[in-house]
Design an enzyme around this catalytic site. Structure first.
Site, mmCIF file in Angstrom:
data_model
loop_
_atom_site.group_PDB
_atom_site.id
_atom_site.type_symbol
_atom_site.label_atom_id
_atom_site.label_comp_id
_atom_site.label_asym_id
_atom_site.label_seq_id
_atom_site.Cartn_x
_atom_site.Cartn_y
_atom_site.Cartn_z
ATOM 1 N N ARG A 82 40.297 10.674 -3.392
ATOM 2 C CA ARG A 82 41.615 10.113 -3.093
ATOM 3 C C ARG A 82 41.713 9.714 -1.624
ATOM 4 O O ARG A 82 42.367 8.717 -1.290
ATOM 5 C CB ARG A 82 42.706 11.136 -3.429
ATOM 6 C CG ARG A 82 44.136 10.680 -3.169
ATOM 7 C CD ARG A 82 44.612 9.600 -4.083
ATOM 8 N NE ARG A 82 44.417 9.903 -5.492
ATOM 9 C CZ ARG A 82 44.861 9.149 -6.487
ATOM 10 N NH1 ARG A 82 45.521 8.026 -6.241
ATOM 11 N NH2 ARG A 82 44.626 9.484 -7.760
ATOM 12 N N HIS A 326 44.771 15.541 -8.075
ATOM 13 C CA HIS A 326 45.059 14.199 -7.551
ATOM 14 C C HIS A 326 44.158 13.884 -6.366
ATOM 15 O O HIS A 326 43.718 12.745 -6.191
ATOM 16 C CB HIS A 326 46.534 14.112 -7.136
ATOM 17 C CG HIS A 326 47.011 12.729 -6.842
ATOM 18 N ND1 HIS A 326 47.173 12.255 -5.560
ATOM 19 C CD2 HIS A 326 47.383 11.714 -7.671
ATOM 20 C CE1 HIS A 326 47.634 11.018 -5.602
ATOM 21 N NE2 HIS A 326 47.765 10.656 -6.866
ATOM 22 N N CYS A 327 43.854 14.891 -5.577
ATOM 23 C CA CYS A 327 43.069 14.697 -4.352
ATOM 24 C C CYS A 327 41.623 14.292 -4.619
ATOM 25 O O CYS A 327 40.985 13.682 -3.761
ATOM 26 C CB CYS A 327 43.068 15.970 -3.512
ATOM 27 S SG CYS A 327 44.694 16.624 -3.127
ATOM 28 N N ILE A 328 41.083 14.641 -5.773
ATOM 29 C CA ILE A 328 39.671 14.353 -6.041
ATOM 30 C C ILE A 328 39.488 13.134 -6.934
ATOM 31 O O ILE A 328 38.370 12.828 -7.354
ATOM 32 C CB ILE A 328 38.946 15.569 -6.655
ATOM 33 C CG1 ILE A 328 39.487 15.918 -8.037
ATOM 34 C CG2 ILE A 328 39.039 16.770 -5.716
ATOM 35 C CD1 ILE A 328 38.670 16.987 -8.758
#
Length: 338
Positions: A82, A326-328
């Site tokens: 992300r 969400h971050c990955i």
């Protein structure tokens, strides 16, 4: 920048490589690889997934990832797609573009290395055959959240961070967000969650604070226990959002998602958040924490994303390393061929 609920061509991820994300032991490495792979394998049930893999990790990636997943090799420092990858956009003619943000280790943090990750954005843009959108703005995909209609959520502690954009004003950043992702209304939150300002944090990414599941609707993280420092933080942020409007001038319908009951781990107050999920075609890959609040959060997500299957994955290993689902991940929207 389309809303994340728009049809997607594929989901991009990266696979963890040696460093703090893998940890110091074989058990830590297995935990990290298993969790990254669980997200990728779940998403692959809904749409194509491409995972960028450092050549040093290819053999591990093939062991943990489904054979349905496409692998591409590129040197990596870490695996937070992300933030290190591009933000995909679509122009008025339906052509796919990719904003290649400047990445500098979440504001030049002393624990981070980014010489390889800083090149991933342009490499993914090339692989996706997107038109590059160059920018001098230091930013990460986790630092923005949009409704696809011109509204973007940001935090002062990220975009105005002196170690990211020391010479830019709020107006400068708003102008660049307008040019790159089509934002016509920027909503500034003063900060993110407490743990996210500590070691291995991002200094306040918005994607664990609030997200927009549909136009005019906000899902907001709500810490309901006064013993946690985010009790006051989330109340202040929710009040600010309640007093704001979207790009169309409408006030938000706010749905609070209570934080897990878990308050602390060995490092301090946790920032476990159900906000940090990723939407895929016909589904949502969501965080679980083996917590009594998991079921209620899943119900709120199901109500907020009608018609989509909600798949939950234990995200505690991700949050222990500084992020969430969400971050990955990074979605690539469907675009029309010119």
């Amino acid at each position: 920048m389309p809303a994340e609920t728009e049809p997607q061509e594929r989901l991009w991820m990266a696979f963890p490589v040696e460093g703090y994300s893998l940890g110091d032991s074989a058990e830590d490495a297995h935990e990290a690889r298993s969790t990254w792979a669980a997200v990728a394998n779940a998403a692959a049930e809904f749409e194509p997934v491409t995972v960028v893999v450092d050549p040093r990790s290819t053999s591990f990636a093939k062991k943990y990832l489904s054979t349905d997943i496409d692998l591409v090799e590129a040197p990596l420092n870490d695996a937070w797609m992300r933030d290190i990858g591009p933000t995909f956009v679509v122009d008025d003619n339906g052509r796919l573009g990719g904003v290649d943000w400047i990445f500098n280790g979440w504001g030049q943090q002393d624990w981070a290395e980014w010489d390889k990750d800083a090149k991933i954005g342009s490499q993914v843009i090339d692989l996706a055959e997107a038109r590059p959108v160059a920018t001098s703005l230091v930013n990460e995909g986790g630092g923005i959240n949009v409704d696809g209609q011109g509204t973007v959520l940001v935090t002062e502690s990220v975009q105005l961070d002196p170690y990211r954009n020391p010479d830019l004003t709020r107006a400068d950043i708003e102008a660049e967000l307008h040019r790159t992702i089509g934002a016509s209304k920027v909503i500034w939150l003063p900060r993110g969650l407490t743990r996210d300002a500590m070691t291995y944090g991002t200094k306040g990414h918005v994607d664990i604070v609030a997200t927009i599941p549909s136009p005019g609707v906000l899902l907001v993280h709500s810490q309901q226990n006064p013993k946690h420092p985010d009790f006051s933080v989330t109340r202040d942020l929710t009040a600010l959002l309640a007093d704001s409007t979207d790009a169309n001038g409408n006030r938000w319908q706010i749905r609070e998602i209570p934080a897990p009951e878990t308050l602390f781990d060995a490092e301090g107050p946790v920032d476990y958040s159900y906000i940090n999920h990723v939407v895929v075609n016909s589904g949502v890959i969501a965080c679980a924490f083996n917590d009594p609040a998991d079921d209620a959060a899943k119900e709120i997500l199901a109500e907020s994303y009608p018609g989509r299957s909600i798949v939950t994955i234990d995200a505690r290993p991700l949050f222990a390393r500084g992020g969430g689902i969400h971050c990955i991940t990074q979605q690539q929207p469907v675009a029309r061929t010119p």
